[in-house]
Design an enzyme around this catalytic site. Structure first.
Site, mmCIF file in Angstrom:
data_model
loop_
_atom_site.group_PDB
_atom_site.id
_atom_site.type_symbol
_atom_site.label_atom_id
_atom_site.label_comp_id
_atom_site.label_asym_id
_atom_site.label_seq_id
_atom_site.Cartn_x
_atom_site.Cartn_y
_atom_site.Cartn_z
ATOM 1 N N LYS A 120 -6.895 -13.060 -5.263
ATOM 2 C CA LYS A 120 -6.324 -12.339 -6.409
ATOM 3 C C LYS A 120 -7.162 -12.654 -7.640
ATOM 4 C CE LYS A 120 -2.171 -11.670 -9.138
ATOM 5 N NZ LYS A 120 -0.725 -11.924 -9.255
ATOM 6 N N ARG B 69 1.895 -5.377 -16.595
ATOM 7 C CA ARG B 69 2.491 -6.346 -17.526
ATOM 8 C C ARG B 69 3.483 -5.664 -18.453
ATOM 9 N NH1 ARG B 69 -2.554 -10.619 -17.870
ATOM 10 N NH2 ARG B 69 -2.524 -10.972 -15.626
ATOM 11 N N ARG C 216 -4.946 -15.716 -17.128
ATOM 12 C CA ARG C 216 -4.644 -16.503 -15.932
ATOM 13 C C ARG C 216 -5.919 -17.036 -15.278
ATOM 14 N NH1 ARG C 216 0.582 -14.935 -15.796
ATOM 15 N NH2 ARG C 216 1.157 -12.743 -15.664
ATOM 16 N N GLU D 110 -10.785 -18.325 -0.117
ATOM 17 C CA GLU D 110 -9.338 -18.326 -0.389
ATOM 18 C C GLU D 110 -8.569 -17.728 0.797
ATOM 19 O OE1 GLU D 110 -7.230 -19.365 -2.565
ATOM 20 O OE2 GLU D 110 -8.237 -19.725 -4.478
ATOM 21 N N LYS E 128 -6.812 -8.342 -4.063
ATOM 22 C CA LYS E 128 -6.186 -7.655 -5.190
ATOM 23 C C LYS E 128 -6.984 -7.888 -6.454
ATOM 24 C CE LYS E 128 -2.003 -7.963 -7.891
ATOM 25 N NZ LYS E 128 -0.776 -8.672 -8.092
ATOM 26 N N SER F 187 -1.733 -1.588 -10.784
ATOM 27 C CA SER F 187 -1.244 -0.662 -11.811
ATOM 28 C C SER F 187 -2.367 0.027 -12.578
ATOM 29 C CB SER F 187 -0.333 -1.423 -12.770
ATOM 30 O OG SER F 187 -1.019 -2.533 -13.341
ATOM 31 N N TYR G 2 1.455 2.395 -5.702
ATOM 32 C CA TYR G 2 2.561 3.072 -6.379
ATOM 33 C C TYR G 2 2.701 4.511 -5.894
ATOM 34 C CZ TYR G 2 2.325 -1.165 -9.068
ATOM 35 O OH TYR G 2 2.321 -2.495 -9.401
HETATM 36 C C1 PBG Z 1 2.297 -11.613 -10.426
HETATM 37 C C2 PBG Z 1 1.799 -10.251 -10.125
HETATM 38 C C3 PBG Z 1 1.014 -9.424 -10.933
HETATM 39 C C4 PBG Z 1 0.821 -8.234 -10.224
HETATM 40 C C5 PBG Z 1 1.507 -8.353 -9.029
HETATM 41 N N1 PBG Z 1 2.084 -9.622 -8.965
HETATM 42 C C6 PBG Z 1 0.530 -9.604 -12.310
HETATM 43 C C7 PBG Z 1 -0.428 -10.638 -12.693
HETATM 44 O O1 PBG Z 1 -0.952 -11.412 -11.892
HETATM 45 O O2 PBG Z 1 -0.682 -10.691 -13.897
HETATM 46 C C8 PBG Z 1 0.042 -7.056 -10.709
HETATM 47 C C9 PBG Z 1 0.288 -5.781 -9.984
HETATM 48 C C10 PBG Z 1 -0.252 -4.580 -10.647
HETATM 49 O O3 PBG Z 1 -0.988 -4.639 -11.646
HETATM 50 O O4 PBG Z 1 0.090 -3.488 -10.161
HETATM 51 N N2 PBG Z 1 3.692 -11.706 -10.245
#
Ligand code: PBG
Length: 331
Positions: free
Chosen positions: A198, A208, A219, A235, A250, A276, A315
């Site tokens: 990730k 967000r 992060r 990972e 991701k 997203s 989505y």
């Molecule tokens: C963390 C999480 C995130 C997403 C899924 N799980 C956000 C992040 O790491 O900031 C992002 C998913 C997306 O952007 O569609 N709970």
């Protein structure tokens, strides 16, 4: 190998029937998982401005959302909770009455085994500082203290009836900690989907908004540096070793190389999350009349499958599943 003029690569592209026959990659409803946002304390679904067509749902909507997804034949729903109250340690995540745990129970009942119920296992929606873990005195994210909270969160999600837990917090040792906690209380049937590779990505921006993130900062001390491919592979291997049943890459589109490398070596199924920002880019470009939306959507999903993902969180899951079923998209 013969060369031109004996070899003509256009030969197999000449008709729809030939193209269908030789297509290497396909897409089916079962390959798709729908992320769903459930918000505490609302009465009617709220549109998410950054993600046209996506909503925050009240708990009462969830049976209908699950029903529609099941009818479309998608492989599962991935639930995210948006709690009314947040605190420093993310108490809402481990509380059986927390919005996400209640949503899991409602979804599991509505699904009745027709699709899998998956839940995001991470603290960022539940902490007032918005980080994925609890903080140490110096303000850094405390890896090992967070594992203890994830373990309790996992048991709460499994108790509520989740089939698959999506570990998205990027703490070291999280898969092992969650597996041990689940097994210790008899939840050995509950599967772990590790968000293994990730990346610290700008493409989470619209999400967000969707979860009303309170994060101030980034992060980068726990999510991967976009520059690193080998580390993403490592990972995934580490998570599979720790007991992950599935590993995920991701975002998807900007990391197809990582996806392909992970798919080459992973001993467990490999999924990808079309996040997203990937969704929003196409929706907004299409709304501006710049792109053929329906074709672009399917092309991105095919690309992600071609790179090596067996299942995709998107989505568009229900819409594309419905189009596949209607025969509008070649399966
Ligand atoms: C963390 C999480 C995130 C997403 C899924 N799980 C956000 C992040 O790491 O900031 C992002 C998913 C997306 O952007 O569609 N709970």
């Amino acid at each position: 190998m013969t060369a031109f003029p004996e070899r003509r690569l256009r030969r197999l592209r000449a008709t729809p029937a030939l193209r269908r026959l030789v297509a290497e990659t396909d897409l089916a409803p079962r390959h798709l998982v729908l992320p769903v946002f459930v918000k505490e304390g609302i009465e009617v679904a709220q549109p998410i401005a950054t993600m046209p067509g996506v909503h925050q749902h009240p708990l009462a909507d969830l049976p209908a959302v699950v029903e529609e997804a099941a009818a479309a034949g998608v492989g599962g729903v991935m639930l995210f909770g948006v709690p009314a109250v947040r605190d420093a340690v993310g108490s809402g995540a481990t509380d059986p009455d927390g919005i996400l745990n209640r949503a899991i129970a409602v979804a599991a009942e509505a699904a009745a085994g027709r699709l899998t119920v998956q839940a995001d296992l991470c603290l960022d929606e539940f902490t007032d500082h918005g980080h994925c873990g609890v903080l140490a005195a110096d303000g850094s994210v405390d890896n090992d203290a967070t594992l203890e909270v994830y373990a309790r969160m996992a048991v709460a999600q499994a108790d509520a009836g989740a089939d698959i837990l999506g570990l998205s917090g990027m703490m070291d040792g999280q898969v092992r900690a969650v597996r041990a906690a689940l097994d210790a209380v008899g939840h050995s049937r509950v599967a772990i989907l590790a968000y293994a590779a990730k990346y610290a990505s700008a493409f989470y921006g619209p999400f967000r908004d969707a979860v009303e993130s309170t994060l101030d900062g980034d992060r980068r001390t726990y999510q991967l540096d976009p520059a690193n491919g080998r580390e993403g592979v490592q990972e995934a291997l580490v998570d599979a070793d720790e007991g992950a049943d599935v590993v995920m890459v991701k975002p998807a589109g900007p990391y197809l190389d990582v996806l392909a490398r992970v798919a080459d070596v992973s001993p467990v199924p490999v999924w990808a999350y079309q996040v997203s920002g990937e969704y929003a880019m196409i929706e907004h470009a299409a709304a501006a009349g710049l792109i053929d939306r329906d074709r672009a959507v399917v092309e991105t999903l095919l690309g992600i499958r071609r790179a090596g993902a067996e299942t995709i969180l998107t989505y568009w899951a229900v819409e594309v599943a419905q189009r596949l079923r209607a025969g509008e998209v070649r399966a």
